[in-house]
Design a protein around this motif. Structure first.
Motif, PDB file in Angstrom:
ATOM      1  N   VAL A 193       0.860  -1.180   0.000  1.00 22.13           N
ATOM      2  CA  VAL A 193       0.000   0.000   0.000  1.00 22.13           C
ATOM      3  C   VAL A 193       0.897   1.231   0.000  1.00 22.13           C
ATOM      4  O   VAL A 193       1.673   1.437   0.923  1.00 22.13           O
ATOM      5  N   LEU A 194       0.793   2.007  -1.071  1.00 19.74           N
ATOM      6  CA  LEU A 194       1.645   3.193  -1.234  1.00 19.74           C
ATOM      7  C   LEU A 194       0.782   4.420  -1.033  1.00 19.74           C
ATOM      8  O   LEU A 194      -0.133   4.674  -1.819  1.00 19.74           O
ATOM      9  N   ASP A 195       1.062   5.179   0.004  1.00 17.61           N
ATOM     10  CA  ASP A 195       0.243   6.358   0.292  1.00 17.61           C
ATOM     11  C   ASP A 195       0.893   7.597  -0.330  1.00 17.61           C
ATOM     12  O   ASP A 195       1.935   8.058   0.127  1.00 17.61           O
ATOM     13  N   PHE A 196       0.233   8.116  -1.356  1.00 16.07           N
ATOM     14  CA  PHE A 196       0.749   9.274  -2.098  1.00 16.07           C
ATOM     15  C   PHE A 196       0.041  10.572  -1.713  1.00 16.07           C
ATOM     16  O   PHE A 196      -0.073  11.486  -2.533  1.00 16.07           O
ATOM     17  N   ALA A 197      -0.444  10.657  -0.472  1.00 19.26           N
ATOM     18  CA  ALA A 197      -1.233  11.826  -0.047  1.00 19.26           C
ATOM     19  C   ALA A 197      -0.561  13.161  -0.385  1.00 19.26           C
ATOM     20  O   ALA A 197      -1.237  14.138  -0.685  1.00 19.26           O
ATOM     21  N   TYR A 198       0.776  13.192  -0.329  1.00 15.29           N
ATOM     22  CA  TYR A 198       1.498  14.458  -0.545  1.00 15.29           C
ATOM     23  C   TYR A 198       2.328  14.450  -1.823  1.00 15.29           C
ATOM     24  O   TYR A 198       3.122  15.349  -2.051  1.00 15.29           O
ATOM     25  N   ASN A 199       2.157  13.417  -2.652  1.00 16.98           N
ATOM     26  CA  ASN A 199       3.092  13.256  -3.765  1.00 16.98           C
ATOM     27  C   ASN A 199       2.978  14.357  -4.814  1.00 16.98           C
ATOM     28  O   ASN A 199       3.932  14.631  -5.532  1.00 16.98           O
ATOM     29  N   ASP A 200       1.820  14.997  -4.909  1.00 20.33           N
ATOM     30  CA  ASP A 200       1.665  16.073  -5.895  1.00 20.33           C
ATOM     31  C   ASP A 200       2.421  17.328  -5.503  1.00 20.33           C
ATOM     32  O   ASP A 200       2.570  18.241  -6.309  1.00 20.33           O
ATOM     33  N   TYR A 201       2.869  17.398  -4.269  1.00 22.29           N
ATOM     34  CA  TYR A 201       3.707  18.519  -3.855  1.00 22.29           C
ATOM     35  C   TYR A 201       5.178  18.257  -4.166  1.00 22.29           C
ATOM     36  O   TYR A 201       5.984  19.175  -4.191  1.00 22.29           O
ATOM     37  N   SER A 227      -7.727  15.779   0.370  1.00 25.51           N
ATOM     38  CA  SER A 227      -7.634  16.577   1.593  1.00 25.51           C
ATOM     39  C   SER A 227      -6.463  17.547   1.610  1.00 25.51           C
ATOM     40  O   SER A 227      -6.471  18.508   2.369  1.00 25.51           O
ATOM     41  N   LYS A 228      -5.425  17.307   0.831  1.00 17.24           N
ATOM     42  CA  LYS A 228      -4.219  18.104   0.951  1.00 17.24           C
ATOM     43  C   LYS A 228      -4.108  19.085  -0.220  1.00 17.24           C
ATOM     44  O   LYS A 228      -4.623  20.177  -0.135  1.00 17.24           O
ATOM     45  N   LEU A 229      -3.487  18.715  -1.306  1.00 15.58           N
ATOM     46  CA  LEU A 229      -3.312  19.639  -2.432  1.00 15.58           C
ATOM     47  C   LEU A 229      -4.648  20.234  -2.889  1.00 15.58           C
ATOM     48  O   LEU A 229      -4.733  21.406  -3.250  1.00 15.58           O
ATOM     49  N   TYR A 230      -5.696  19.439  -2.888  1.00 16.52           N
ATOM     50  CA  TYR A 230      -6.980  19.891  -3.417  1.00 16.52           C
ATOM     51  C   TYR A 230      -7.792  20.717  -2.416  1.00 16.52           C
ATOM     52  O   TYR A 230      -8.844  21.249  -2.769  1.00 16.52           O
ATOM     53  N   GLY A 231      -7.326  20.775  -1.185  1.00 17.60           N
ATOM     54  CA  GLY A 231      -7.952  21.667  -0.208  1.00 17.60           C
ATOM     55  C   GLY A 231      -9.367  21.289   0.183  1.00 17.60           C
ATOM     56  O   GLY A 231     -10.175  22.152   0.524  1.00 17.60           O
ATOM     57  N   LEU A 279      -1.058  26.941  -8.266  1.00 18.53           N
ATOM     58  CA  LEU A 279      -0.919  27.960  -7.227  1.00 18.53           C
ATOM     59  C   LEU A 279      -0.564  27.317  -5.880  1.00 18.53           C
ATOM     60  O   LEU A 279       0.303  27.805  -5.146  1.00 18.53           O
ATOM     61  N   SER A 280      -1.225  26.207  -5.581  1.00 18.80           N
ATOM     62  CA  SER A 280      -0.989  25.527  -4.302  1.00 18.80           C
ATOM     63  C   SER A 280       0.447  25.027  -4.206  1.00 18.80           C
ATOM     64  O   SER A 280       1.096  25.148  -3.161  1.00 18.80           O
ATOM     65  N   ARG A 281       0.928  24.467  -5.300  1.00 16.45           N
ATOM     66  CA  ARG A 281       2.314  23.976  -5.308  1.00 16.45           C
ATOM     67  C   ARG A 281       3.300  25.116  -5.150  1.00 16.45           C
ATOM     68  O   ARG A 281       4.292  25.008  -4.438  1.00 16.45           O
ATOM     69  N   LEU A 282       3.009  26.214  -5.837  1.00 13.71           N
ATOM     70  CA  LEU A 282       3.905  27.374  -5.807  1.00 13.71           C
ATOM     71  C   LEU A 282       4.010  27.934  -4.389  1.00 13.71           C
ATOM     72  O   LEU A 282       5.096  28.222  -3.888  1.00 13.71           O
ATOM     73  N   LEU A 283       2.865  28.067  -3.735  1.00 11.87           N
ATOM     74  CA  LEU A 283       2.844  28.603  -2.375  1.00 11.87           C
ATOM     75  C   LEU A 283       3.661  27.716  -1.444  1.00 11.87           C
ATOM     76  O   LEU A 283       4.413  28.191  -0.586  1.00 11.87           O
ATOM     77  N   CYS A 284       3.524  26.423  -1.635  1.00  9.92           N
ATOM     78  CA  CYS A 284       4.236  25.457  -0.801  1.00  9.92           C
ATOM     79  C   CYS A 284       5.743  25.579  -1.030  1.00  9.92           C
ATOM     80  O   CYS A 284       6.537  25.605  -0.086  1.00  9.92           O
ATOM     81  N   GLU A 285       6.122  25.690  -2.292  1.00 11.91           N
ATOM     82  CA  GLU A 285       7.540  25.776  -2.636  1.00 11.91           C
ATOM     83  C   GLU A 285       8.173  27.031  -2.022  1.00 11.91           C
ATOM     84  O   GLU A 285       9.271  26.977  -1.462  1.00 11.91           O
ATOM     85  N   ARG A 286       7.460  28.148  -2.123  1.00  6.48           N
ATOM     86  CA  ARG A 286       7.960  29.407  -1.550  1.00  6.48           C
ATOM     87  C   ARG A 286       8.097  29.286  -0.037  1.00  6.48           C
ATOM     88  O   ARG A 286       9.064  29.758   0.556  1.00  6.48           O
ATOM     89  N   GLY A 287       7.123  28.658   0.590  1.00  6.21           N
ATOM     90  CA  GLY A 287       7.168  28.488   2.040  1.00  6.21           C
ATOM     91  C   GLY A 287       8.376  27.660   2.434  1.00  6.21           C
ATOM     92  O   GLY A 287       9.109  27.993   3.372  1.00  6.21           O
ATOM     93  N   MET A 288       8.598  26.596   1.680  1.00  6.43           N
ATOM     94  CA  MET A 288       9.714  25.699   1.979  1.00  6.43           C
ATOM     95  C   MET A 288      11.044  26.461   1.923  1.00  6.43           C
ATOM     96  O   MET A 288      11.915  26.264   2.769  1.00  6.43           O
ATOM     97  N   ASP A 289      11.176  27.360   0.945  1.00  7.97           N
ATOM     98  CA  ASP A 289      12.396  28.171   0.843  1.00  7.97           C
ATOM     99  C   ASP A 289      12.576  29.032   2.091  1.00  7.97           C
ATOM    100  O   ASP A 289      13.685  29.182   2.598  1.00  7.97           O
TER     101      ASP A 289
END
Ligand SMILES: *Cc1c(COP(=O)(O)O)cnc(C)c1O
Length: 366
Positions: A193-201, A227-231, A279-289
């Motif tokens: 069972v591979l849980d990809f809940a966050y893989n789109d980030y 629940s995550k990327l799709y909000g 947009l969601s990915r971009l916001l996450c990437e900026r936060g990570m920086d």
């Protein structure tokens, strides 16, 4: 032992209730309307897709009707999105429900389940529910997956092997290479069972991803969530892609109307919203920086491919309390991660507030 405890199923006595991050209702009550920065549940700070909201509004007048019991339109949309067949897709009331259904379908008392350590607690909760035994396979020193450790823990009672990629709470991924090696060497009675809940980030090009080929062999179940990327965490929709033969068994025990009407519509609409995803990915990437700054003052920040980061402060419980004083909610308490807190990427000003607080705390304690 009380009469009640004697009458309850023995497996239930061993189970500790799930400790969730505080909900927004609870937070509002505790903080009396004061502004709170909620970085404790890996929710999407961007909010839901507008398309999802519109889909819900146009469906509202229909909520006196039961939902489609087979969620056909949503499953079709998911199938097209991943290039698989509709009967290879199962949807659930959050991937939490999917994990439970998989557990109920596969596990009997005495069966063994392998889970990484640390990881998301629902895998072991599903195993405990069925009276199965959980074996925890530690990640390596730098929180990477150790394929050989998993392989050598397999016995003839092993039924399920969970991998979470990116892993909650470390944010580390399983590589395509490591996964291929695992699948090649794993005995045929073990299902993965591979849980990809966050893989789109995630951005790591070498990571395992959900493809039609991944589930072709019939031994891999790939989990995903809205629940995550799709909000859409509040709606409760998750799904899994696997062979239709597996789902034939699962459908026997699935509640007939497990995904509600609004959730089915909203999830299908959200899947079409490329702008929201970007947009969601971009916001996450900026936060990570931004969180890179913590390393400069000596915090250990585990490099993360998800929308959260685990930071070693020395005492996660204390940091949790200190941040709480400032109205900042983070997560603590993952087994084996007592020195860390897990922080969700928020809006830029929320990240800034959390980082400044942590920078202040570092000067206080040194
Ligand atoms: C949040 C999360 C999920 C999603 O659960 P839902 O029930 O779909 O909200 C699944 N797996 C992991 C590892 C998570 O952190």
């Amino acid at each position: 032992m009380t009469t009640l405890a004697r009458q309850v199923r023995a497996a239930i006595l061993q189970i500790q209730p799930y400790v969730a991050g505080l909900s927004d209702d609870t937070v509002r009550q505790q903080f009396g309307g004061q502004a709170v920065v909620k970085l404790n549940s890996n929710e999407n700070a961007v909010g839901p897709s507008r398309l999802a909201i519109e889909a819900i509004l146009s469906e509202l007048e229909q909520i006196h009707h039961y939902p489609d019991p087979s969620s056909d339109l949503l499953r079709q949309a998911i199938a097209e999105f991943h290039g698989v067949q509709r009967d290879q897709v199962l949807v659930g009331n959050g991937s939490d429900e999917v994990i439970r259904l998989i557990s109920e379908t596969f596990l009997s008392e005495g069966d063994e389940v392998l889970v990484p350590a640390p990881t998301f607690s629902q895998y072991q909760a599903g195993a405990f529910l069925m009276g199965a035994t959980v074996r925890r396979i530690p990640l390596s020193q730098d929180f990477q997956y150790d394929v050989d450790a998993f392989l050598s823990a397999v016995t003839n009672r092993t039924k399920l092997l969970y991998l979470c990629s990116p892993n909650n709470p470390t944010g580390t991924v399983v590589s395509q290479h490591a996964l291929s090696r695992l699948l090649a060497q794993l005995p045929s009675h073990v299902f993965v069972v591979l849980d990809f809940a966050y893989n789109d980030y995630a951005r790591d090009e070498t990571r395992a991803v959900l493809t039609p080929q991944l589930v072709e062999g019939g031994r891999v179940i790939a989990l995903q969530t809205f629940s995550k990327l799709y909000g859409l965490a509040g709606l409760r929709v998750g799904y899994a892609v696997a062979s239709a033969a597996i789902w034939d068994y699962v459908h026997r025990i699935r509640e007939p109307f497990n995904v509600n009407r609004l959730a089915q519509r909203a999830a299908a609409a959200a899947l079409m919203d490329d702008q929201h995803r970007t947009l969601s990915r971009l916001l996450c990437e900026r936060g990570m920086d931004m969180y890179g700054r913590l390393a400069d003052v000596g915090y250990v920040v585990i490099p993360s491919q998800a929308n959260f980061v685990s930071v070693r402060t020395g005492d996660g419980e204390r940091t949790y309390q200190q941040l709480l004083q400032e109205g900042i909610l983070v997560r603590k308490g993952f087994a084996g991660m007592e020195e860390y807190v897990r922080i969700t990427m928020g809006l830029e000003e929320e990240n800034e507030q959390c980082i400044l607080a942590l920078l202040r705390l570092s000067t206080v304690s040194s």
